[in-house]
Design a protein around this motif. Structure first.
Motif, mmCIF file in Angstrom:
data_model
loop_
_atom_site.group_PDB
_atom_site.id
_atom_site.type_symbol
_atom_site.label_atom_id
_atom_site.label_comp_id
_atom_site.label_asym_id
_atom_site.label_seq_id
_atom_site.Cartn_x
_atom_site.Cartn_y
_atom_site.Cartn_z
ATOM 1 N N ALA A 117 -5.061 7.272 0.816
ATOM 2 C CA ALA A 117 -5.375 7.575 -0.475
ATOM 3 C C ALA A 117 -4.834 6.235 -1.598
ATOM 4 C CB ALA A 117 -5.045 8.880 -0.980
ATOM 5 N N CYS A 118 -4.931 5.355 -1.165
ATOM 6 C CA CYS A 118 -4.448 4.300 -2.228
ATOM 7 C C CYS A 118 -5.628 3.323 -2.542
ATOM 8 C CB CYS A 118 -3.496 3.154 -1.281
ATOM 9 S SG CYS A 118 -3.073 1.648 -2.067
ATOM 10 N N ASP A 119 -6.036 3.072 -3.705
ATOM 11 C CA ASP A 119 -6.903 2.489 -4.529
ATOM 12 C C ASP A 119 -6.644 0.930 -4.352
ATOM 13 O OD1 ASP A 119 -9.035 1.907 -5.942
ATOM 14 O OD2 ASP A 119 -8.690 2.298 -7.860
ATOM 15 N N LEU A 120 -7.330 0.368 -3.358
ATOM 16 C CA LEU A 120 -7.354 -1.190 -2.955
ATOM 17 C C LEU A 120 -8.454 -1.821 -3.662
ATOM 18 C CD1 LEU A 120 -5.663 -3.532 -1.783
ATOM 19 C CD2 LEU A 120 -6.823 -2.958 0.319
ATOM 20 N N ARG A 121 -8.177 -2.732 -4.526
ATOM 21 C CA ARG A 121 -9.401 -3.564 -4.913
ATOM 22 C C ARG A 121 -9.246 -5.073 -4.757
ATOM 23 N NH1 ARG A 121 -8.176 -0.053 -8.914
ATOM 24 N NH2 ARG A 121 -7.063 -1.732 -10.276
ATOM 25 N N LEU A 152 0.706 -1.136 0.010
ATOM 26 C CA LEU A 152 -0.115 0.213 -0.090
ATOM 27 C C LEU A 152 0.849 1.226 -0.097
ATOM 28 C CD1 LEU A 152 -2.737 -1.017 2.693
ATOM 29 C CD2 LEU A 152 -2.592 -1.390 0.222
ATOM 30 N N ALA A 153 0.598 2.286 -0.901
ATOM 31 C CA ALA A 153 1.215 3.358 -0.871
ATOM 32 C C ALA A 153 0.216 4.503 -1.348
ATOM 33 C CB ALA A 153 2.377 3.383 -1.847
ATOM 34 N N PRO A 154 0.291 5.744 -0.892
ATOM 35 C CA PRO A 154 -0.638 7.026 -1.491
ATOM 36 C C PRO A 154 -0.439 6.871 -3.221
ATOM 37 C CG PRO A 154 0.986 7.669 0.224
ATOM 38 C CD PRO A 154 1.596 6.342 -0.243
ATOM 39 N N GLU A 155 -1.470 7.145 -3.709
ATOM 40 C CA GLU A 155 -1.708 7.553 -4.939
ATOM 41 C C GLU A 155 -1.494 6.006 -5.867
ATOM 42 O OE1 GLU A 155 -3.222 9.998 -5.789
ATOM 43 O OE2 GLU A 155 -3.132 10.970 -3.905
ATOM 44 N N VAL A 156 -1.303 4.981 -5.190
ATOM 45 C CA VAL A 156 -1.044 3.928 -6.248
ATOM 46 C C VAL A 156 -2.347 3.000 -6.248
ATOM 47 C CG1 VAL A 156 0.237 1.644 -5.908
ATOM 48 C CG2 VAL A 156 1.322 3.769 -5.354
ATOM 49 N N GLU A 157 -2.463 2.299 -7.248
ATOM 50 C CA GLU A 157 -3.560 1.076 -7.544
ATOM 51 C C GLU A 157 -3.116 -0.259 -7.045
ATOM 52 O OE1 GLU A 157 -6.147 1.327 -10.870
ATOM 53 O OE2 GLU A 157 -5.112 3.320 -11.311
ATOM 54 N N VAL A 158 -3.654 -0.946 -6.063
ATOM 55 C CA VAL A 158 -3.308 -2.179 -5.851
ATOM 56 C C VAL A 158 -4.415 -3.255 -5.868
ATOM 57 C CG1 VAL A 158 -2.341 -3.668 -3.757
ATOM 58 C CG2 VAL A 158 -1.627 -1.339 -3.829
ATOM 59 N N GLU A 159 -4.294 -4.292 -6.749
ATOM 60 C CA GLU A 159 -5.164 -5.242 -6.901
ATOM 61 C C GLU A 159 -4.759 -6.429 -6.257
ATOM 62 O OE1 GLU A 159 -6.451 -8.041 -10.495
ATOM 63 O OE2 GLU A 159 -6.115 -5.877 -11.064
ATOM 64 N N GLY A 181 -8.183 -13.579 8.886
ATOM 65 C CA GLY A 181 -8.060 -13.170 7.484
ATOM 66 C C GLY A 181 -8.730 -12.067 7.016
ATOM 67 N N LEU A 182 -10.116 -12.137 7.726
ATOM 68 C CA LEU A 182 -11.136 -11.144 7.209
ATOM 69 C C LEU A 182 -10.515 -9.764 7.829
ATOM 70 C CD1 LEU A 182 -14.498 -13.196 7.792
ATOM 71 C CD2 LEU A 182 -13.606 -11.992 5.533
ATOM 72 N N GLN A 183 -10.261 -9.736 9.086
ATOM 73 C CA GLN A 183 -9.777 -8.709 9.731
ATOM 74 C C GLN A 183 -8.657 -7.950 8.976
ATOM 75 O OE1 GLN A 183 -8.942 -10.290 13.637
ATOM 76 N NE2 GLN A 183 -11.096 -9.685 14.493
ATOM 77 N N LEU A 184 -7.731 -8.833 8.654
ATOM 78 C CA LEU A 184 -6.640 -8.521 7.887
ATOM 79 C C LEU A 184 -7.143 -7.578 6.550
ATOM 80 C CD1 LEU A 184 -3.567 -8.217 7.588
ATOM 81 C CD2 LEU A 184 -3.501 -10.111 6.463
ATOM 82 N N LEU A 185 -8.097 -8.294 5.873
ATOM 83 C CA LEU A 185 -8.546 -7.542 4.685
ATOM 84 C C LEU A 185 -9.136 -6.126 5.014
ATOM 85 C CD1 LEU A 185 -9.824 -10.814 2.630
ATOM 86 C CD2 LEU A 185 -7.610 -9.322 2.140
ATOM 87 N N ILE A 186 -9.813 -6.335 6.276
ATOM 88 C CA ILE A 186 -10.680 -5.098 6.444
ATOM 89 C C ILE A 186 -9.541 -3.876 6.844
ATOM 90 C CG2 ILE A 186 -12.066 -4.089 8.377
ATOM 91 C CD1 ILE A 186 -13.395 -6.739 8.506
ATOM 92 N N LEU A 187 -8.506 -4.282 7.817
ATOM 93 C CA LEU A 187 -7.491 -3.205 8.026
ATOM 94 C C LEU A 187 -6.876 -2.849 6.618
ATOM 95 C CD1 LEU A 187 -5.383 -2.076 10.096
ATOM 96 C CD2 LEU A 187 -4.013 -4.258 9.535
ATOM 97 N N ALA A 188 -6.521 -3.656 5.737
ATOM 98 C CA ALA A 188 -5.844 -3.419 4.491
ATOM 99 C C ALA A 188 -6.776 -2.151 3.803
ATOM 100 C CB ALA A 188 -5.514 -4.231 3.490
ATOM 101 N N LYS A 189 -8.080 -2.590 3.804
ATOM 102 C CA LYS A 189 -9.006 -1.544 2.923
ATOM 103 C C LYS A 189 -9.239 -0.231 3.879
ATOM 104 C CE LYS A 189 -12.088 -1.329 -0.553
ATOM 105 N NZ LYS A 189 -11.798 -1.856 -1.756
#
Length: 105
Positions: free
Chosen positions: A69-73, A34-41, A54-62
């Motif tokens: 301001a990182c676009d995480l999908r 994760l980084a500002p202004e970066v799109e991460v898939e 694992g769910l908590q980790l995905l929530i934390l990442a989102k």
């Protein structure tokens, strides 16, 4: 174009179990991606187990992605991921389309 803008899109394939046993390892990997202004898939097609950690980790990442301001999908949801999202009711939290593949005959 600067070097910083040349790397604005990252695909991070996750595989195996995203469980309490691997949460620390996955958290380090996700936070580094994760980084500002970066799109991460996050490609989840090879995730074969997803528990509460694992769910908590995905929530934390989102949440962290939104904060910086990182676009995480999340993409290519495996059957294990879809099942965990359905059981937890978190599918809409992430806001990513979930494509359900037809069962093989």
């Amino acid at each position: 174009m600067t070097n910083a803008s040349a790397n604005l899109y990252r695909i991070l394939p996750l595989e195996g179990g995203m469980t309490i046993y691997s949460a620390a390892e996955h958290m380090e990997l996700l936070m580094q991606a994760l980084a500002p202004e970066v799109e991460v898939e996050l490609d989840l097609c090879a995730v074969d187990e997803l528990d509460c950690a694992g769910l908590q980790l995905l929530i934390l990442a989102k949440q962290e992605a939104a904060r910086i301001a990182c676009d995480l999908r999340l993409t290519n949801h495996s059957a294990a991921v879809i099942e965990a999202f359905e059981l937890s009711g978190l599918g809409t939290f992430f806001g990513d389309p979930i494509l359900i593949k037809p069962a093989s005959e």
